[in-house]
Write an enzyme that holds these catalytic residues in place. Structure first.
Site, PDB file in Angstrom:
ATOM      1  N   LYS A  33       0.822  -1.223   0.000  1.00  0.00           N
ATOM      2  CA  LYS A  33       0.000   0.000   0.000  1.00  0.00           C
ATOM      3  C   LYS A  33       0.852   1.269   0.000  1.00  0.00           C
ATOM      4  O   LYS A  33       0.478   2.260  -0.633  1.00  0.00           O
ATOM      5  CB  LYS A  33      -0.959   0.012   1.177  1.00  0.00           C
ATOM      6  CG  LYS A  33      -0.318   0.065   2.557  1.00  0.00           C
ATOM      7  CD  LYS A  33      -1.378   0.037   3.644  1.00  0.00           C
ATOM      8  CE  LYS A  33      -0.762   0.046   5.034  1.00  0.00           C
ATOM      9  NZ  LYS A  33      -0.018   1.288   5.306  1.00  0.00           N
ATOM     10  N   THR A  34       1.995   1.254   0.702  1.00  0.00           N
ATOM     11  CA  THR A  34       2.847   2.444   0.719  1.00  0.00           C
ATOM     12  C   THR A  34       3.364   2.753  -0.673  1.00  0.00           C
ATOM     13  O   THR A  34       3.440   3.914  -1.091  1.00  0.00           O
ATOM     14  CB  THR A  34       4.026   2.249   1.691  1.00  0.00           C
ATOM     15  OG1 THR A  34       3.521   1.935   2.991  1.00  0.00           O
ATOM     16  CG2 THR A  34       4.875   3.502   1.772  1.00  0.00           C
ATOM     17  N   ASP A 224      -3.629   7.287   5.037  1.00  0.00           N
ATOM     18  CA  ASP A 224      -3.188   5.906   5.245  1.00  0.00           C
ATOM     19  C   ASP A 224      -3.796   5.367   6.538  1.00  0.00           C
ATOM     20  O   ASP A 224      -4.128   6.133   7.447  1.00  0.00           O
ATOM     21  CB  ASP A 224      -1.663   5.879   5.322  1.00  0.00           C
ATOM     22  CG  ASP A 224      -1.097   4.473   5.213  1.00  0.00           C
ATOM     23  OD1 ASP A 224      -1.853   3.544   4.856  1.00  0.00           O
ATOM     24  OD2 ASP A 224       0.108   4.298   5.490  1.00  0.00           O
ATOM     25  N   GLU A 225      -3.929   4.059   6.635  1.00  0.00           N
ATOM     26  CA  GLU A 225      -4.453   3.388   7.836  1.00  0.00           C
ATOM     27  C   GLU A 225      -5.791   3.997   8.266  1.00  0.00           C
ATOM     28  O   GLU A 225      -6.017   4.297   9.441  1.00  0.00           O
ATOM     29  CB  GLU A 225      -3.434   3.478   8.986  1.00  0.00           C
ATOM     30  CG  GLU A 225      -2.055   2.945   8.671  1.00  0.00           C
ATOM     31  CD  GLU A 225      -2.002   1.430   8.535  1.00  0.00           C
ATOM     32  OE1 GLU A 225      -3.058   0.771   8.655  1.00  0.00           O
ATOM     33  OE2 GLU A 225      -0.902   0.896   8.311  1.00  0.00           O
ATOM     34  N   GLN A 255      -7.541  -5.133   9.997  1.00  0.00           N
ATOM     35  CA  GLN A 255      -6.465  -4.737  10.910  1.00  0.00           C
ATOM     36  C   GLN A 255      -6.881  -3.584  11.818  1.00  0.00           C
ATOM     37  O   GLN A 255      -6.027  -2.863  12.338  1.00  0.00           O
ATOM     38  CB  GLN A 255      -5.210  -4.362  10.118  1.00  0.00           C
ATOM     39  CG  GLN A 255      -4.624  -5.521   9.327  1.00  0.00           C
ATOM     40  CD  GLN A 255      -3.309  -5.161   8.666  1.00  0.00           C
ATOM     41  OE1 GLN A 255      -2.287  -4.982   9.322  1.00  0.00           O
ATOM     42  NE2 GLN A 255      -3.332  -5.057   7.347  1.00  0.00           N
ATOM     43  N   ARG A 604       2.409 -10.624  10.350  1.00  0.00           N
ATOM     44  CA  ARG A 604       3.723  -9.970  10.493  1.00  0.00           C
ATOM     45  C   ARG A 604       4.839 -10.910  10.067  1.00  0.00           C
ATOM     46  O   ARG A 604       5.954 -10.468   9.802  1.00  0.00           O
ATOM     47  CB  ARG A 604       3.985  -9.566  11.951  1.00  0.00           C
ATOM     48  CG  ARG A 604       3.032  -8.586  12.609  1.00  0.00           C
ATOM     49  CD  ARG A 604       2.756  -7.365  11.814  1.00  0.00           C
ATOM     50  NE  ARG A 604       1.544  -7.553  11.016  1.00  0.00           N
ATOM     51  CZ  ARG A 604       1.165  -6.777  10.020  1.00  0.00           C
ATOM     52  NH1 ARG A 604       1.937  -5.781   9.653  1.00  0.00           N
ATOM     53  NH2 ARG A 604       0.048  -7.007   9.354  1.00  0.00           N
TER      54      ARG A 604
END
Length: 721
Positions: A33-34, A224-225, A255, A604
């Site tokens: 996504k970044t 973002d997020e 998340q 993770r």
């Protein structure tokens, strides 16, 4: 940009090329996504001619913002510096520095961190003559923060929050505490973290001119997020995007794990209702983990009802099976993890820094730390005691805060007699009383100290000298020069130099490190001021302090793990009552958030995942039996390593002992040769021989990590498995 598109998958490429209108990117864990956000910004600048200063990109951590800036600089060069890429709090602080005077504040406001807030709440309770032991300041701080995140003011608290807790004296008093706390903040010309957001929303609501300026400035907004935003942040983003609707939010409802901080999952779930013309896209290709790990994650999260359907997939290999171990207790659990880390490091050249241990609660780290120290394995705890929270560092920062904002009473109180200069609590109390009677700040009272007859002449002179010391520094000067001159003029370092102890030397080293940090900050920002440095320190997050290059095992809570990745992950205490946590089991919404937390932990892991729990766990002085987490049962059995020691170790006699030898000759107090036993210090072991009978019997145990030890039965304190 066409060459850059070649590195994107089809969905990523389509997302980058979408330039007008609202866009919802449901970005699964490890889906890049970044990269999509930064490429989209670069595409707007290079291919559509959008000025970089018309773009706002909001993240949740300074680390994420810095990573975005680095990538943008690589893609578009120096023009990337004109993009506002920063956290919510940093962006709002920047807006308020320019415009907060329209709300009646001075632009030199101080930002209070959590410890400053607690100190201020203690002052409030003292003013109200309330015992802070009966009304915990930290609890009050949490309730105020929750209210602000929901955009609830003191005069609304009773109706919107207290009414939910009938006959609760604490909640009934909260509107008073909240109101007085806000008054004290205003009197100190200070803001807390939550004020940065809520006051920016107030500014936009009260000034059409200011709102329109930032709406036109930020014609393109990326968040973002987005699943982690609270209601106040939602109002902020909605206000900024209301004119042009060029808003792109990126997030993953799977998340969303921060409801306890005020995060509202409905912000992302309802985005399509807020913007009916929205284009929704799903980034489901994972570049981080193996197929086995992703399959486990998909199967777990698929049991949630409150989510938007998506399923991660990867082109990576299947990878190794998931390790599963059920230990005897938390010490055995820790022993197993350290054993695996040591084995991997020896046999596969795995570095310590490749390994991370996640737990649900901070208290679980104790047993892990104990074993890590015993085995001389270096480790770091993310979210633990940090550099900027050390006493001497806080003292120097408090001095700098008062230099920038003399109205900051909390910081002033901390350092007015540090180092000791003969200004006691009584004199300080009289200063503050004088200030309250005249409606002025404590620092203004210092400037009028000769008018306070209750303070002795000698003390008046010392107070006057302190005031002159503060006023002798210019907030606009170099932060490093101000700090160095301050340390010399205040004799702050001298007190530790005279002490000469190891602790004092350590404190001097910390102050020198602070100077180094300021020097590095000035290298990055040649126009740095004392205020800008203090802002950068105050807005730093736990994860921002993580050392990327150090070869240490990393320990952290599952909440802190979000946004990170490690080749090898150990999830500890995956059992009912811990994960899911006991407080969440009675609520479907909270249970689903616990499942999302488990999902975050699983995703993770890049190459290897271990899931670990224990048969029993210490609760105070006692032990309680533990049941494996329901989330383990949601993972298909064939994904686990079938050789894993999921069951407790077999309690059989080892082959070197004669099984036909009479048990009676080898028994004493419940112990027998061949038994698996546990010792609080030495860990797990097996009884090799018993000599003698009764309490004086000598028991020899071969411990897994401590070698052979001989103990007297009455003092052995061995626990039989």
């Amino acid at each position: 940009m066409s060459q850059l598109f070649e590195s994107l998958n089809p969905v990523q490429r389509e997302a980058v090329q979408h330039n007008e209108g609202p866009l919802l990117l449901l970005a699964g864990a490890g889906s890049g996504k970044t990269r999509v956000i930064t490429y989209r910004i670069a595409h707007l600048i290079q291919d559509h001619g959008i000025p970089p200063f018309n773009i706002l990109a909001v993240t949740f951590t300074n680390k994420a913002a810095d990573e975005m800036k680095k990538r943008l600089d690589h893609l578009v060069g120096d023009v990337s510096q004109h993009v506002w890429a920063s956290t919510f709090h940093s962006s709002c602080a920047r807006i308020l520095r320019r415009n907060i005077n329209q709300l009646g504040y001075d632009r030199s406001f101080t930002i209070y961190d959590s410890k400053d807030q607690v100190m201020l709440i203690k002052d409030v309770l003292k003013t109200l003559q309330v015992d802070d032991k009966l009304n915990q300041p930290k609890a009050i701080q949490n309730r105020i923060s929750m209210a602000k995140n929901r955009f609830i003011r003191p005069d609304e608290y009773a109706e919107k929050i207290s009414s939910q807790f009938p006959n609760n004296p604490f909640e009934e008093a909260m509107p008073i505490y909240y109101g007085q706390y806000q008054k004290q903040l205003r009197d100190n010309n200070a803001l807390d973290f939550d004020d940065l957001i809520i006051l920016t929303v107030d500014l936009f609501n009260q000034s059409t001119e200011v709102l329109e300026y930032y709406q036109d400035k930020f014609r393109y907004i990326m968040v973002d997020e987005y699943q982690d935003t609270n209601h106040c942040q939602y109002l902020l983003v909605r206000a900024l995007a209301a004119k042009h609707h060029n808003i792109c939010v990126v997030g993953d409802d799977d998340q969303s794990i921060y409801s306890f901080r005020g995060a509202d999952i409905n912000n992302i779930l309802d985005f399509e209702k807020d913007y009916p013309e929205v284009k929704t896209m799903r980034l489901e290709q994972n570049y981080r983990s193996t197929k086995n790990i992703l399959e486990a994650a998909n199967e777990v999260i698929g049991n949630n009802d409150i989510r938007k359907p998506k399923r991660l997939w990867t082109g990576n290999q299947a990878g190794t099976s998931i390790g599963l171990y059920r230990g005897f207790d938390e010490n055995d659990e820790a022993d197993y993890i350290i054993k695996k880390i040591t084995e991997r490091r020896r046999l596969r050249s795995t570095k310590y820094s490749d390994c991370a241990i996640f737990y649900r609660t901070n208290a679980q780290s104790r047993a892990l730390e104990e074993v890590l120290r015993y085995e001389n394995i270096p480790y770091q705890i993310i979210g633990g005691h940090r550099f900027y929270e050390r006493m001497e560092v806080k003292d120097v920062l408090a001095y700098l805060k008062v230099i920038v904002n003399p109205a900051d009473t909390v910081s002033l109180r901390r350092i007015i007699n540090v180092p000791r200069r003969g200004i006691g609590a009584t004199s300080l109390g009289r200063l503050e009383s004088y200030a309250r009677r005249r409606g002025i700040s404590t620092f203004e009272a210092i400037e009028q100290v000769e008018a306070i007859s209750e303070i002795k002449a000698g003390t008046q002179e010392r107070i006057r000298e302190f005031g002159q010391l503060i006023k002798s520094f210019q907030p606009s000067a170099s932060p490093l020069s101000v700090t160095i001159d301050l340390l010399e003029a205040s004799d702050y370092l001298e007190q530790f130099e005279k002490d000469g102890s190891v602790e004092a030397r350590s404190r001097i080293e910390n102050i020198k490190e602070l100077e180094s940090a300021i020097a590095r900050y000035e290298e990055i920002d040649p126009d740095a001021t004392v205020a800008s440095f203090l802002e950068s320190v105050t807005l730093a997050s736990d994860i921002d302090g993580m050392e990327d290059e150090t070869d240490v095992v990393t320990l952290m809570t599952l909440h802190s793990a979000k946004g990170l990745e490690f080749p090898v992950v150990f999830m500890v205490g995956v059992e009912e009552g811990l994960l899911p946590h006991i407080n969440s089991i009675g609520s479907k919404e909270e249970l689903e958030e616990e499942r999302r937390l488990c999902y975050v932990g699983i995703t993770r892991a890049q190459k290897q995942l271990y899931i670990v729990n224990a048969l029993r766990r210490r609760r105070g002085r006692d032990f309680e039996s533990s049941v494996p987490s329901r989330f383990i049962d949601e993972i298909p059995p064939d994904l686990f390593d079938q050789t894993s020691e999921y069951q407790p170790p077999q309690r059989k006699l080892i082959s070197s002992f004669d099984p036909d030898e009479p048990d009676e000759a080898e028994m004493d107090g419940g112990y027998r040769v061949g038994q698996i036993v546990f010792h609080v210090k030495f860990g797990r072991g097996r009884i090799a021989r018993i000599i003698g009978v009764g309490g004086s019997a000598r028991i020899t145990v071969r411990f897994d990590r401590s070698g052979e030890r001989t103990l007297m039965a009455q003092y052995a304190n061995l626990q039989i498995a």
